[in-house]
Structures are given as C-alpha cells and as structure tokens.
Design a protein around this motif. Structure first.
Motif, short mmCIF file in Angstrom:
data_model
loop_
_atom_site.label_atom_id
_atom_site.label_comp_id
_atom_site.label_asym_id
_atom_site.label_seq_id
_atom_site.Cartn_x
_atom_site.Cartn_y
_atom_site.Cartn_z
N ALA A 262 0.74 -1.34 -0.01
CA ALA A 262 0.07 -0.08 -0.03
C ALA A 262 0.99 1.17 -0.06
O ALA A 262 0.74 2.07 -0.80
N GLY A 263 2.09 1.32 0.66
CA GLY A 263 2.81 2.54 0.92
C GLY A 263 3.65 2.53 -0.49
O GLY A 263 3.92 3.62 -0.88
N ILE A 264 3.80 1.56 -1.04
CA ILE A 264 4.59 1.52 -2.38
C ILE A 264 3.66 2.11 -3.47
O ILE A 264 4.06 2.89 -4.24
N VAL A 265 2.54 1.92 -3.55
CA VAL A 265 1.47 2.25 -4.31
C VAL A 265 1.34 3.47 -4.19
O VAL A 265 1.35 4.52 -5.27
N VAL A 266 1.20 4.32 -3.08
CA VAL A 266 1.08 5.59 -2.63
C VAL A 266 2.39 6.33 -3.26
O VAL A 266 2.17 7.61 -3.72
N ASN A 267 3.55 5.92 -3.02
CA ASN A 267 4.70 6.60 -3.51
C ASN A 267 4.78 6.71 -4.79
O ASN A 267 5.24 7.53 -5.44
#
Length: 267
Positions: free
Chosen positions: A49-54
C-alpha cells in the motif's frame, strides 16, 4: 494481477476493503492520499500500500524488477505430439506384420512357404522392407502435416529405417507366439503397455534419471525421434541412439530366432 475499481463514495470503498479478500483502498481528501485498510492484512500488504502511494506521488515506479528466463520460452507440445504419432506409426506397422503372419498360419499359407525355396532370412527381409517402406512413408507424411519443413527429413528417413527393425522383431514375436487372431490381440494389448508407456514416461522424467529406461530398446527409438524433432542432445546423440536401437534389435532377433523358426517352420 492488479484489480482496480472506482467507487463514488467513501462508504462503498470501505465496504469493498472490508470484504473477505486482501484489497487495499486509496482515497484523496483535502489534497492528501489516504490508504484505507481493514486492519487484519498481512505486513506485506501494508508495505505494498505504501509503495502504491509513493508511485502515485512520484509519478513513476519505485520498484526495480529484474527477470531471467530459466527454462524453455516455448511449448514443445507439437514436437512431442509428432514424436508420439511417428512412434505409433512405426510400431503399428510391426503389429500389422504380426497379424499377417497369424493369418498365414491360420490359412496354411505358411506351410506352402515352408516347402518353397524361400529361406527364413528372406522371409524376415521381405517383412522388414514392408515395414520400412510403409512406416517411413507414413512418418514423413505425418511430419510434413504437423511440422512442415522445420525438421531434417534425411535424418527422419534414417531414424525411421533404424526404428523399423525393432518393429519387425515385435511383429515376429507376436506372430510367432500367437496361434490365432484373438490371442494375437491379447498379446498386442499387453505389449502395447510396455511399448508406449516407456516413451510417455521418458517425457516427464528429468534427464539425470533417464538411465532407468536404458535397457528398453523402445526408449532408444523414442530418443531417435526426440533428437530429430527437438534436437536437444545434438547429432552425436542421434547416431548413438540409432546404433543402440539397431544393436538391441539384432540381439533380440538372435535370441528369438530359434523360437521363430520352430513356430513358423521356415528353414
């Protein structure tokens, strides 16, 4: 696999995230992106999820992916299918030889041949020529239909001729032992389990364990056609397979010759 759905309200997004699968939600409020999680996701899901937002914020991918092909990049189904078709054609010709002999025994034609000047080696040679010519011709026709010009047909001609020797031995074994058509069919069913099961098993067994099949002459026939249609082991392995198949065929014929002579009664 990436699943993307768009919802008109936060409530619908939350309802989707709270489903039975591990789906994350991303929404935007007051200019900020918010990740919506159910709370029981695995740690890897939260990291994703954090990778997608980044990725959304940076406008590019933050992950570098390297891949390497460790196996064949194409299916060999057509090649193996053609191998089994040609293999079957060769040995079916041998089975036909068996039933020719049984018919000659039942009709007493074999008695007329026995008192003629024809010798046993001439009788064997005539049957081998029949199998070699018909088997090779049908094998080439089938290969042209299935493979086109993708193989070397000179090598196929040589391979089919070498393989036909074993087919003749099988035919003479069944024809000499069986006393009628019914017993011939019964013997053929039993032998077919060995004749066709060995090459099928060899397709799925890894190369380091192929030596289990070495004592079976039909394995070397399969290996001849494998070298012709796939060519994984090189031309040297093809000639070795041809030589071993011929040698084993001759050995079997020498062992069976007294038995064949006694049953067929040709000098």
């Amino acid at each position: 696999m990436c699943i993307r759905d768009r919802y008109n309200s936060y409530e619908k997004l939350k309802e989707r995230v709270n489903g039975t699968d591990d789906i994350i939600g991303i929404t935007k409020e007051e200019g900020q992106y918010i990740v919506v999680l159910e709370g029981n996701e695995k740690e890897e899901i939260k990291e994703i999820a954090g990778i997608v937002v980044n990725d959304i914020l940076k406008g590019g991918s933050s992950v570098e992916i390297n891949h390497k092909v460790v196996g064949s990049s194409r299916s060999l189904f057509r090649e193996y299918f053609t191998i089994m078709i040609v293999f079957m054609i060769i040995f079916i010709q041998g089975m036909l030889i068996a039933f020719y002999i049984i018919e000659e025994k039942e009709s007493r034609v074999i008695d007329a041949i026995a008192v003629s000047p024809v010798r046993l080696w001439q009788y064997l040679l005539a049957r081998w020529v029949l199998v070699a010519v018909t088997g090779t011709a049908l094998s080439i026709i089938a290969s042209l239909i299935l493979m086109g010009t993708a193989i070397n047909y000179v090598l196929l001609l040589i391979g089919a001729l070498c393989s036909s020797c074993l087919a003749v031995v099988v035919g003479f074994f069944i024809g000499g032992l069986a006393s009628n058509q019914i017993s011939g069919i019964a013997m053929m069913k039993v032998l077919n389990l060995v004749i066709f099961l060995i090459p099928v098993a060899a397709i799925f067994v890894h190369n380091p364990y192929q030596y289990f099949f070495y004592p079976f002459p039909n394995y070397w026939v399969f290996r001849i056609f494998k070298n012709i249609f796939i060519g994984a082991s090189g031309i040297g392995d093809l000639w070795m397979s041809c030589g071993i198949a011929l040698a084993l065929s001759v050995i079997l014929l020498v062992i069976l010759l007294p038995f064949i002579r006694r049953r067929i009664q040709i000098k």
